[in-house]
Design a protein around this motif. Structure first.
Motif, short mmCIF file in Angstrom:
data_model
loop_
_atom_site.label_atom_id
_atom_site.label_comp_id
_atom_site.label_asym_id
_atom_site.label_seq_id
_atom_site.Cartn_x
_atom_site.Cartn_y
_atom_site.Cartn_z
N GLN A 1 0.70 -1.06 0.13
CA GLN A 1 0.02 -0.26 -0.22
C GLN A 1 0.92 1.31 0.22
O GLN A 1 1.86 1.32 0.75
CB GLN A 1 -1.07 -0.36 1.26
CG GLN A 1 -1.73 0.71 1.31
CD GLN A 1 -2.78 1.29 2.64
OE1 GLN A 1 -3.03 0.52 3.53
NE2 GLN A 1 -3.74 2.28 2.73
N VAL A 2 0.56 2.49 -1.03
CA VAL A 2 1.26 3.48 -0.75
C VAL A 2 0.90 4.60 0.26
O VAL A 2 -0.35 4.87 0.28
CB VAL A 2 1.14 4.10 -2.12
CG1 VAL A 2 1.91 5.43 -2.11
CG2 VAL A 2 1.76 2.90 -3.45
N GLN A 3 1.71 5.00 1.00
CA GLN A 3 0.98 6.02 2.23
C GLN A 3 2.32 6.67 2.55
O GLN A 3 3.78 6.28 2.62
CB GLN A 3 0.67 4.84 3.30
CG GLN A 3 0.17 5.99 4.52
CD GLN A 3 0.17 4.09 5.65
OE1 GLN A 3 -0.38 3.01 5.63
NE2 GLN A 3 -0.57 4.42 6.59
N ASN B 1 7.08 14.04 0.36
CA ASN B 1 6.23 13.45 -0.79
C ASN B 1 7.54 13.09 -1.64
O ASN B 1 8.37 13.83 -1.08
CB ASN B 1 5.02 14.52 -1.90
CG ASN B 1 4.31 13.01 -2.95
OD1 ASN B 1 4.37 12.46 -3.40
ND2 ASN B 1 3.17 13.70 -3.21
N ALA B 2 7.48 11.81 -2.37
CA ALA B 2 8.22 11.79 -2.97
C ALA B 2 8.75 13.04 -4.71
O ALA B 2 7.16 13.33 -4.73
CB ALA B 2 8.53 10.25 -4.06
N ASP C 1 1.50 11.64 -6.94
CA ASP C 1 0.29 11.90 -6.17
C ASP C 1 0.26 11.65 -5.09
O ASP C 1 -1.28 11.29 -4.35
CB ASP C 1 -0.57 10.63 -7.49
CG ASP C 1 -0.20 11.62 -8.64
OD1 ASP C 1 -0.59 11.35 -9.48
OD2 ASP C 1 -0.61 13.57 -8.75
N TYR C 2 1.36 10.78 -4.07
CA TYR C 2 0.46 10.32 -2.89
C TYR C 2 1.10 10.93 -1.12
O TYR C 2 2.18 10.70 -0.86
CB TYR C 2 1.35 9.33 -2.59
CG TYR C 2 1.54 7.89 -4.49
CD1 TYR C 2 0.05 6.70 -4.30
CD2 TYR C 2 1.73 7.34 -4.92
CE1 TYR C 2 -0.23 6.51 -4.80
CE2 TYR C 2 2.12 7.55 -6.09
CZ TYR C 2 0.62 6.14 -6.09
OH TYR C 2 0.51 5.63 -7.53
N TRP C 3 -0.08 11.73 -1.44
CA TRP C 3 0.19 12.99 -0.66
C TRP C 3 -0.87 12.14 1.05
O TRP C 3 -1.03 11.63 1.01
CB TRP C 3 -1.19 14.30 -1.03
CG TRP C 3 -0.21 14.83 -2.03
CD1 TRP C 3 -0.84 15.21 -2.94
CD2 TRP C 3 1.14 16.30 -1.49
NE1 TRP C 3 -0.29 16.13 -4.34
CE2 TRP C 3 0.96 16.89 -3.21
CE3 TRP C 3 1.68 16.63 -1.04
CZ2 TRP C 3 1.75 17.65 -3.49
CZ3 TRP C 3 2.78 17.22 -0.97
CH2 TRP C 3 2.65 17.94 -2.64
N GLY C 4 0.49 12.92 1.76
CA GLY C 4 -0.45 12.17 3.71
C GLY C 4 -1.12 13.60 3.16
O GLY C 4 -1.51 14.42 3.12
#
Length: 121
Positions: free
Chosen positions: A1-3, A96-97, A109-112
């Protein structure tokens, strides 16, 4: 899971310090440099600092000499040590990356959820 999960924000007086942490999934952490972004009220999101897997760092001019980005590859974690905080540092900080493109560095696109940093005047 991307987190991506940020933590460590809070309320601090000018001149104070905070240490932010970002725990990222291995797929994001290993493939790209990591960066800290912030968004202040009424302002555009900006890239504050970035770090490669080998430890090469870069900072925006407004935080040079005050902020330090670091990473622990074994823990898939990136940190932002913030010293000599100013009211203008008040913002929501995101990890983020960062991806190198022909036009510059852009986030994935994978923001916390971000972590709030508030510096009183």
């Amino acid at each position: 899971q991307v987190q991506v999960v940020e933590s460590g924000g809070g309320l601090v007086q000018p001149g104070g310090s905070l240490r932010l942490s970002c725990a990222a999934s291995g797929s994001i952490f290993s493939a790209n440099p990591m960066g800290w972004y912030r968004r202040a009220p009424g302002k555009q999101r900006e890239l504050v600092a970035r770090i490669t897997r080998s430890g090469v760092t870069n900072y925006t001019d407004s935080v040079k000499g005050r902020f330090t980005i670091s990473r622990d590859n074994a823990k898939n974690t990136v940190y932002l040590q913030m010293n000599s905080l100013k009211p203008e540092d008040t913002a929501v900080y995101y990890c983020n990356a960062v991806v190198r493109t022909f036009t510059g560095w852009v986030p994935s696109d994978y923001w916390g959820q971000g972590t709030q940093v508030t510096v009183t005047s």
